[in-house]
Scaffold this active site. Structure first.
Site, PDB file in Angstrom:
ATOM      1  N   GLY A 162       0.837  -1.193   0.000  1.00 12.82           N
ATOM      2  CA  GLY A 162       0.000   0.000   0.000  1.00 12.82           C
ATOM      3  C   GLY A 162       0.866   1.234   0.000  1.00 12.82           C
ATOM      4  O   GLY A 162       2.072   1.179  -0.225  1.00 12.82           O
TER       5      GLY A 162
ATOM      6  N   LYS B 293       8.850   0.675   4.658  1.00 15.93           N
ATOM      7  CA  LYS B 293       8.283   1.949   4.227  1.00 15.93           C
ATOM      8  C   LYS B 293       9.374   2.761   3.549  1.00 15.93           C
ATOM      9  O   LYS B 293      10.390   3.081   4.156  1.00 15.93           O
ATOM     10  CB  LYS B 293       7.716   2.711   5.416  1.00 15.93           C
ATOM     11  CG  LYS B 293       7.122   4.064   5.049  1.00 15.93           C
ATOM     12  CD  LYS B 293       6.570   4.737   6.292  1.00 15.93           C
ATOM     13  CE  LYS B 293       5.892   6.049   5.952  1.00 15.93           C
ATOM     14  NZ  LYS B 293       5.323   6.692   7.159  1.00 15.93           N
TER      15      LYS B 293
ATOM     16  N   GLY C 112       0.956   5.588   1.657  1.00 11.02           N
ATOM     17  CA  GLY C 112       0.382   6.685   2.417  1.00 11.02           C
ATOM     18  C   GLY C 112       0.875   7.991   1.845  1.00 11.02           C
ATOM     19  O   GLY C 112       1.513   8.031   0.790  1.00 11.02           O
ATOM     20  N   GLY C 113       0.602   9.082   2.555  1.00 10.06           N
ATOM     21  CA  GLY C 113       1.007  10.378   2.063  1.00 10.06           C
ATOM     22  C   GLY C 113       2.517  10.533   2.018  1.00 10.06           C
ATOM     23  O   GLY C 113       3.040  11.333   1.258  1.00 10.06           O
ATOM     24  N   MET C 114       3.249   9.748   2.849  1.00  8.86           N
ATOM     25  CA  MET C 114       4.695   9.910   2.912  1.00  8.86           C
ATOM     26  C   MET C 114       5.439   8.927   2.028  1.00  8.86           C
ATOM     27  O   MET C 114       6.529   9.237   1.559  1.00  8.86           O
ATOM     28  CB  MET C 114       5.181   9.772   4.357  1.00  8.86           C
ATOM     29  CG  MET C 114       4.764  10.915   5.252  1.00  8.86           C
ATOM     30  SD  MET C 114       5.693  10.965   6.792  1.00  8.86           S
ATOM     31  CE  MET C 114       5.312   9.365   7.491  1.00  8.86           C
ATOM     32  N   GLY C 115       4.883   7.745   1.825  1.00 10.55           N
ATOM     33  CA  GLY C 115       5.676   6.794   1.075  1.00 10.55           C
ATOM     34  C   GLY C 115       4.936   5.542   0.679  1.00 10.55           C
ATOM     35  O   GLY C 115       3.756   5.354   0.981  1.00 10.55           O
TER      36      GLY C 115
ATOM     37  N   ASP D 173      -4.641   8.688  19.915  1.00 14.03           N
ATOM     38  CA  ASP D 173      -5.597   8.304  18.877  1.00 14.03           C
ATOM     39  C   ASP D 173      -5.938   6.815  18.983  1.00 14.03           C
ATOM     40  O   ASP D 173      -6.041   6.122  17.978  1.00 14.03           O
ATOM     41  CB  ASP D 173      -5.031   8.621  17.489  1.00 14.03           C
ATOM     42  CG  ASP D 173      -6.112   8.586  16.400  1.00 14.03           C
ATOM     43  OD1 ASP D 173      -7.298   8.803  16.734  1.00 14.03           O
ATOM     44  OD2 ASP D 173      -5.774   8.357  15.231  1.00 14.03           O
TER      45      ASP D 173
END
Length: 672
Positions: A22, A43, A24-27, A137
């Protein structure tokens, strides 16, 4: 897990890469194998971020925070190199579903299993607190159920106990409201007692299938968290569980039990195993993990599988399955969407007076984790096909001419294709850029087309003749996006050099340069032309166009904001941040909502001309339509077989265009 694609690295550090998990916004996240045959998640930071020193520093802090946490019930970072080119990080993999996943599929857990779950989570949170961090969170989606106990994951917004080095600015409210403590909702200092409150909410969810503070709108959720008792109907009586959850949910942080107290009360006799149905979910994923390693020559003995990677997630569930925010495993397009709407007393990050506009009406949302109504099927679509084969440069960004007759599409080859919308035929290719065209925009009168490219230039084109009328060359790095002012006199261009340049369209001269702290990925004019919104890294700014000065800096987001767009009435600003869409109130500068449903990074955003619908697209290949009156999803448009980088509405709102890496543009008929 998806196979590696052409251009993907075969190895990072000493870790062999075997597949894609998958992004994400970073990598990008890969499934890998250590030299000793252990499965890992690797990652790899995106190249566009790796050149930013600010981003590298942020990534290094994230790695150090994750490395400092030990214990049996968290997911460890096993290796990292923030100084590499590009930077990378490796975590152990945790097989098994999230708590949210298990409860949605099989219903609430029995009391004995909840006690065992709570003891494991308390032990994990205690380890986090011993490292000087607060999770901030904790929620059902951030709890992974494994054979050896639950794991607490996603430290994307974890913060130091002393408040230093946090990922958000003072006054920012970050997290999920139905699982937040009252002090966090009020944007006050959050300590370990805040995680105790969230733990109480999570255990109540495990027992009932919903948060104890669910309500019909986020405003109502916030009111209930701050002022009303929790709804614990359905939490079993007689085993001490309800009493403990009630104590955790005390409004006063000082009245809540410590993690050691919680652990002592939950680890007493009475704890039990997970239901067989959930155990089957876990063991099934473990079996598939072993098979994946065996197929790639890895060790399959149990002693080498302390943290095997999970198989592909079920197509109806959204989950995060690794430690740091942005390391999400790929999940399906048709997941129930989550809408979070924020509230705080003071506008954070406001450095100047807000322009005068009427108040934003209250935005409502369905309770978090509630299954949304069935989303309508995709409408019919015309398909415009480029020549080429999979792996060729993608369709990047698109724009309709003001009269709706032409659709301009930039692409990774450096050309701009002009399509006649009525005939669905290509009518011209504008050629001149030497590298990928990242952005195109029509002038308000439709006579000029602007394009920004990775060749460091901005070009202005005469639409009627296809000739270049100006080449603007002052940027010193990639030009990522361009936007005309509403009156058409000024063009804004944003680049990786950290500047936004404002050009006089008539003369081609620079009239102003706005300097930011990081590469700029998004720029948008407000409908009245008084404000310019920019996104550099995780920071969104508002600039006064008459003064050329920053009038507001929004709280920094933990992930980069890759695109920004104003609603037609100018009251709302939408931004693409990781796999979520963020909504800010322009007047108050507050984050008022998060639209969650994409399973990979969001790349494209567009409001319909009437402002009633927001379209979003991303690396998961899906296009989502959101009803902005109620902030809920209405359609998921499927059919693309690769990333969808751009969406655009026709001027009458009847057609939505989406451009993809599968070398097609789809024209969706939204009015039948």
């Amino acid at each position: 897990m998806d196979p590696l694609q052409p251009g993907d690295p075969a190895q990072v550090g000493t870790y062999r890469l075997l597949g894609r998990l998958g992004a994400g916004g970073m990598g990008q996240v890969f499934f890998g194998r250590s030299p000793g045959g252990r499965p890992v998640a690797v990652k790899l930071i995106r190249p566009e971020h790796a050149g930013s020193e600010q981003f590298r520093a942020r990534f290094a802090r994230e790695v150090e925070a994750a490395r400092s946490v030990g214990g049996f019930h968290t997911a460890p970072v096993v290796d990292a190199d923030p100084s590499a080119d590009p930077p990378w990080m490796v975590t152990a993999y945790i097989p098994g579903p999230s708590l949210q996943e298990a409860v949605v599929q099989y219903g609430p857990l029995p009391p004995e299993a909840i006690r065992s779950l709570g003891a494991g989570l308390a032990e994990g949170l205690a380890a986090i607190h011993r490292s000087g961090l607060v999770h901030r969170d904790l929620k059902p989606a951030n709890v992974i159920l494994a054979t050896d106990g639950p794991r607490v994951i996603d430290f994307g917004i974890a913060r130091a106990l002393d408040g230093a080095g946090g990922v958000t600015l003072t006054g920012a409210v970050v997290g999920t409201f139905a699982y937040m403590s009252p002090e966090q909702v009020r944007a006050e200092q959050v300590g370990p007692a805040g995680d105790a409150f969230s733990l109480g909410c999570v255990l109540a969810y495990a027992a009932t299938g919903h948060s104890p503070f669910d309500a019909g709108s986020i405003a109502a959720v916030v009111h209930r968290v701050i002022s009303e008792p929790p709804d614990l109907v359905g939490v079993p009586l007689g085993n001490g569980l309800r009493d403990l959850i009630t104590a955790c949910l005390a409004k006063d942080p000082a009245a809540r039990p410590s993690m050691s107290d919680i652990l002592a009360r939950l680890s007493a006799p009475g704890a039990g195993d997970l239901p067989p149905t959930v155990v089957d979910m876990i063991t099934s994923r473990e079996s598939q993990s072993r098979a994946a390693l065996e197929n790639h020559g890895g060790h399959t003995a149990t002693e080498h599988l302390e943290a095997p990677p999970p198989p592909p997630a079920p197509r109806l569930i959204r989950r995060r399955s690794v430690l740091i925010g942005g390391l999400a495993a790929a999940a399906a397009i048709s997941v129930p969407a989550i809408v979070i709407v924020a509230a705080s007393d003071d506008p954070p990050g406001d450095t100047g007076p807000a322009p005068s506009r009427s108040a934003e009406p209250e935005v409502t949302a369905r309770p978090e984790f509630a299954v949304q109504p069935e989303i309508a099927a995709s409408p019919p679509a015309e398909i415009l096909t480029y020549e080429g084969s999979p792996g060729d440069p993608s369709v990047t960004q698109m724009d309709f001419s003001p009269d709706g007759s032409i659709l301009a599409c930039g692409n990774g080859s450096g050309d701009i294709r002009m399509w006649n919308v009525a005939s669905k035929r290509s009518i011209a290719d504008f050629e001149g850029h030497d590298d990928s065209v990242r952005s195109v925009a029509f002038s308000p009168d439709g006579k000029t087309l602007a394009s920004g490219s990775m060749d460091l230039t901005v070009r202005l084109w005469d639409v009627a003749t296809g000739r270049t009328t100006a080449v603007l060359t002052d940027h010193t790095d990639y030009v990522w996006t361009v936007a005309f002012s509403p009156d058409g006199r000024t063009l804004a261009s944003a680049g990786w050099d950290g500047t936004v340049r404002l050009w006089d369209v008539a003369t081609g001269r620079t009239v102003d340069v706005l300097t930011t702290d990081d590469s700029v990925f998004g720029v948008a004019y407000s409908p009245d032309g008084e404000l310019l919104a920019t996104s550099d890294g995780g920071t969104v700014r508002l600039w006064g166009t008459s003064s050329g000065r920053s009038v507001a800096v929004f709280p920094e987001e933990p992930e980069p904001v890759d695109a920004v767009v104003f609603s037609p009435d100018g009251r709302t600003l939408a931004g693409a941040c990781g796999d979520d869409v963020l909504l800010w109130d322009v007047d108050s500068r507050r984050l008022i909502g998060t639209l969650a449903g994409h399973t990979d990074s969001v790349a494209g955003l567009a409001f319909s001309p009437d402002g009633g619908t927001l379209a979003s697209s991303g690396f998961d290949g899906a296009v989502r339509l959101w009803d902005m009156t109620f902030s809920r999803p209405t359609k998921v448009l499927t059919g693309h077989t690769d990333i969808v980088l751009s969406v655009a509405f026709s001027p009458d709102g009847g057609i939505l265009a989406s451009g993809s890496g599968d070398l097609t543009v789809r024209l969706w008929n939204l009015k039948g």
